[in-house]
Design an enzyme around this catalytic site. Structure first.
Site, PDB file in Angstrom:
ATOM      1  N   ASP A 121      46.357  38.569  49.119  1.00 39.48           N
ATOM      2  CA  ASP A 121      45.689  37.338  48.671  1.00 39.48           C
ATOM      3  C   ASP A 121      44.298  37.206  49.287  1.00 39.48           C
ATOM      4  OD1 ASP A 121      45.489  34.986  47.236  1.00 39.48           O
ATOM      5  OD2 ASP A 121      46.466  33.764  48.770  1.00 39.48           O
ATOM      6  N   GLY A 122      43.408  36.542  48.548  1.00 40.14           N
ATOM      7  CA  GLY A 122      42.077  36.241  49.067  1.00 40.14           C
ATOM      8  C   GLY A 122      40.940  36.985  48.377  1.00 40.14           C
ATOM      9  N   GLY A 176      39.565  36.391  45.433  1.00 32.14           N
ATOM     10  CA  GLY A 176      38.608  35.460  44.820  1.00 32.14           C
ATOM     11  C   GLY A 176      37.677  34.871  45.865  1.00 32.14           C
ATOM     12  N   ARG A 177      38.239  34.472  47.004  1.00 35.12           N
ATOM     13  CA  ARG A 177      37.403  33.884  48.065  1.00 35.12           C
ATOM     14  C   ARG A 177      36.468  34.920  48.677  1.00 35.12           C
ATOM     15  NH1 ARG A 177      42.284  31.600  51.066  1.00 35.12           N
ATOM     16  NH2 ARG A 177      43.331  32.821  49.459  1.00 35.12           N
ATOM     17  N   TRP A 178      36.934  36.161  48.753  1.00 32.58           N
ATOM     18  CA  TRP A 178      36.075  37.235  49.270  1.00 32.58           C
ATOM     19  C   TRP A 178      34.822  37.345  48.399  1.00 32.58           C
ATOM     20  CZ3 TRP A 178      33.858  41.643  47.423  1.00 32.58           C
ATOM     21  CH2 TRP A 178      33.400  42.589  48.370  1.00 32.58           C
ATOM     22  N   ARG A 207      34.654  36.395  40.725  1.00 33.41           N
ATOM     23  CA  ARG A 207      35.982  36.621  41.325  1.00 33.41           C
ATOM     24  C   ARG A 207      36.490  38.044  41.091  1.00 33.41           C
ATOM     25  NH1 ARG A 207      39.433  32.780  42.722  1.00 33.41           N
ATOM     26  NH2 ARG A 207      41.156  34.060  41.979  1.00 33.41           N
ATOM     27  N   HIS A 266      38.685  41.410  43.042  1.00 33.51           N
ATOM     28  CA  HIS A 266      39.854  42.196  42.631  1.00 33.51           C
ATOM     29  C   HIS A 266      39.554  43.695  42.705  1.00 33.51           C
ATOM     30  CE1 HIS A 266      41.789  38.529  41.690  1.00 33.51           C
ATOM     31  NE2 HIS A 266      41.162  38.281  40.562  1.00 33.51           N
ATOM     32  N   SER A 281      51.686  37.648  39.831  1.00 31.71           N
ATOM     33  CA  SER A 281      52.927  36.872  39.810  1.00 31.71           C
ATOM     34  C   SER A 281      53.216  36.324  38.416  1.00 31.71           C
ATOM     35  CB  SER A 281      52.833  35.712  40.810  1.00 31.71           C
ATOM     36  OG  SER A 281      51.964  34.710  40.318  1.00 31.71           O
ATOM     37  N   ARG A 295      46.127  31.698  34.998  1.00 35.25           N
ATOM     38  CA  ARG A 295      44.686  31.833  35.309  1.00 35.25           C
ATOM     39  C   ARG A 295      43.877  31.938  34.015  1.00 35.25           C
ATOM     40  NH1 ARG A 295      43.821  35.013  40.958  1.00 35.25           N
ATOM     41  NH2 ARG A 295      45.384  33.814  42.086  1.00 35.25           N
ATOM     42  N   LEU A 336      56.120  58.213  50.817  1.00 34.59           N
ATOM     43  CA  LEU A 336      56.153  56.739  50.730  1.00 34.59           C
ATOM     44  C   LEU A 336      56.615  56.251  49.351  1.00 34.59           C
ATOM     45  CD1 LEU A 336      54.919  54.076  52.292  1.00 34.59           C
ATOM     46  CD2 LEU A 336      53.101  54.343  50.614  1.00 34.59           C
ATOM     47  N   ARG A 370      52.467  30.555  52.615  1.00 35.75           N
ATOM     48  CA  ARG A 370      53.583  30.335  51.684  1.00 35.75           C
ATOM     49  C   ARG A 370      54.001  31.665  51.059  1.00 35.75           C
ATOM     50  NH1 ARG A 370      49.201  27.087  49.119  1.00 35.75           N
ATOM     51  NH2 ARG A 370      48.111  28.470  47.691  1.00 35.75           N
TER      52      ARG A 370
END
Ligand code: IPE
Ligand code: IPE
Ligand code: MG
Length: 246
Positions: free
Chosen positions: A21-22, A24-26, A34, A38, A66, A72, A132, A189
């Site tokens: 998460d984050g 968009g804020r980055w 935004r 991504h 999600s 969005r 992995l 959350r």
């Protein structure tokens, strides 16, 4: 000694689950659209896959989109779907060459045929790899995962469900549940991620925005994990580690 020092001996979680998460804020902080966040988030994912593999993590499960993210703006959803498709096509060979097994969890029926085919091809190509296990949660929701598991159990003839029936059909049921959960971006959350599977996972939240999540940030999360005492309902004194300490 810095936390990024490779000589430090760490307790490595076998399964790490991440809410990336984050983005968009980055981007916003840099006055960029935004979607640039991504794009950079994808680079952070590539680096994290490599870092996890090198540290000896066995399973990495990441939340990419999600069941709620369809809300969005259409152009952002379109960009994310396209980014997913392009990266599937571009990265799958590299993942395969690195012995990584790729899997996508979540609903598939809202994707276009191109994405569905891309997922099927990537999963088939990498299915036999022993490195992995990278599980990407796309159109994934914890509620939906539990409901689909219950429906499968009912379809198999069960009338009254037990925990084992849900466990038998829930996503990721073939691997150990996550040891460490990481959420970047400062929100504390779960946002409908792996609700069933996270019952006893150690939770770690960081302000670091996902595109900035690097090796040192991953090591800080793993170091925090190493400090936890996992009691699973027991007392401290009942744990085998207690014997060793005394
Ligand atoms: C996470 O970053 C990526 C997705 C949900 C696809 P966000 O896009 O939620 O970034 P913020 O939370 O707005 O900063
Ligand atoms: C959670 O992030 C989903 C992913 C990272 C894919 P969101 O940014 O969508 O979560 P909320 O809605 O703010 O809780
Ligand atoms: Mg967000």
């Amino acid at each position: 000694m810095s936390s990024a020092d490779s000589t430090v001996t760490r307790l490595i979680p076998r399964h790490v689950a991440v809410i990336m998460d984050g983005n968009g804020r980055w981007a916003k902080k840099r006055l960029l659209p935004r979607v640039m966040g991504h794009k950079r988030g994808l680079d952070a994912l590539e680096a994290t896959v490599k870092n996890c593999q090198e540290l000896g993590v066995e399973c990495l499960t990441v939340f990419a989109f999600s069941t709620e993210n369809w809300r969005r703006p259409a152009d952002e959803v379109g960009f994310l779907m396209n980014l997913f498709l392009q990266s599937l096509k571009k990265q799958v060979k590299r993942l395969h060459n690195n012995n990584i097994r790729l899997r996508v969890i979540g609903k598939r029926d809202r994707f276009g045929a191109d994405i569905r085919d891309g997922i099927a091809e990537a999963e088939a190509l990498t299915a036999g790899n022993s490195g992995l296990l990278l599980s990407i949660a796309v159109d994934y929701g914890g509620h939906q995962d539990i409901v689909q598991a219950a429906n499968k159990a009912i379809a198999s003839g069960k009338t009254e469900l037990t925990e084992a029936d849900i466990q038998a059909h829930i996503s990721l049921n073939d691997v150990a549940t996550p040891d460490l959960f990481i959420r970047t971006g400062g929100e504390t959350r779960i946002s409908n991620f792996l609700l069933w599977q996270l019952a006893y996972t150690e939770l770690y939240f960081t302000e670091t925005l996902w595109p900035d999540f690097d090796l040192a940030a991953l090591q800080a999360a793993i170091d925090s994990f190493g400090q936890r005492e996992r009691r699973f309902g027991r007392t401290s004194e009942q744990l085998p580690e207690h014997e060793q300490r005394n």
